[in-house]
Design a protein around this motif. Structure first.
Motif, short mmCIF file in Angstrom:
data_model
loop_
_atom_site.label_atom_id
_atom_site.label_comp_id
_atom_site.label_asym_id
_atom_site.label_seq_id
_atom_site.Cartn_x
_atom_site.Cartn_y
_atom_site.Cartn_z
N SER A 1 16.10 21.53 -18.91
CA SER A 1 15.53 20.87 -20.08
C SER A 1 16.51 21.38 -21.92
O SER A 1 16.39 20.91 -22.75
N LYS B 1 19.21 18.95 -25.91
CA LYS B 1 19.64 18.35 -27.04
C LYS B 1 20.96 18.62 -27.65
O LYS B 1 21.79 18.20 -28.09
N ILE C 1 13.36 15.62 -24.81
CA ILE C 1 13.25 15.86 -26.22
C ILE C 1 11.57 16.36 -26.70
O ILE C 1 11.13 17.33 -26.60
N LYS C 2 10.90 14.69 -27.02
CA LYS C 2 9.80 14.84 -27.47
C LYS C 2 8.89 15.50 -26.39
O LYS C 2 7.95 15.73 -27.18
N GLU D 1 8.61 16.63 -23.77
CA GLU D 1 8.98 18.94 -24.04
C GLU D 1 8.65 19.26 -25.41
O GLU D 1 7.98 20.39 -25.46
N ASP D 2 8.87 19.19 -26.18
CA ASP D 2 8.32 19.52 -27.60
C ASP D 2 6.86 19.15 -27.30
O ASP D 2 6.35 20.48 -27.92
N GLU D 3 6.17 18.41 -27.14
CA GLU D 3 4.50 17.71 -26.98
C GLU D 3 4.03 19.42 -26.18
O GLU D 3 3.16 19.77 -25.89
N SER D 4 4.65 19.15 -25.36
CA SER D 4 4.28 20.32 -23.48
C SER D 4 4.08 21.47 -24.01
O SER D 4 3.04 22.22 -23.55
N ARG D 5 5.39 21.93 -24.85
CA ARG D 5 5.32 22.87 -25.28
C ARG D 5 4.59 23.43 -26.61
O ARG D 5 3.19 24.86 -26.44
N ILE D 6 3.74 22.65 -26.85
CA ILE D 6 3.01 22.65 -28.40
C ILE D 6 1.74 22.83 -27.77
O ILE D 6 0.26 23.78 -27.95
#
Length: 72
Positions: free
Chosen positions: A11, A15, A61-62, A64-69
């Motif tokens: 992942s 980007k 990407i969105k 993954e970002d939400e998962s990290r948050i």
């Protein structure tokens, strides 16, 4: 004969892949000005696939970002 096995989906590369795909699509759009016939049709087909790929990468990407948050 070697069998190609796809590598793991890293992942961290998404980007960079997105930037590269957008760059390729833009370059192809510029090439359309000079293309004719089959070459023109081929560029349009490739750009349609690139557009789908861009949308998929953006969604991934969105997510993954939400998962990290959320700390997953």
């Amino acid at each position: 004969m070697t069998i190609h096995k796809p590598g793991p989906n890293d992942s961290a590369d998404n980007k960079e892949r997105l930037k590269k795909t957008i760059s390729n699509m833009e370059a192809a759009e510029e090439a359309l000005e000079f293309a004719e016939g089959k070459e023109r049709a081929s560029i349009k087909e490739k750009n349609a696939r690139r557009q789908e790929n861009i949308e998929d990468l953006q969604s991934e990407i969105k997510a993954e970002d939400e998962s990290r948050i959320r700390g997953y």
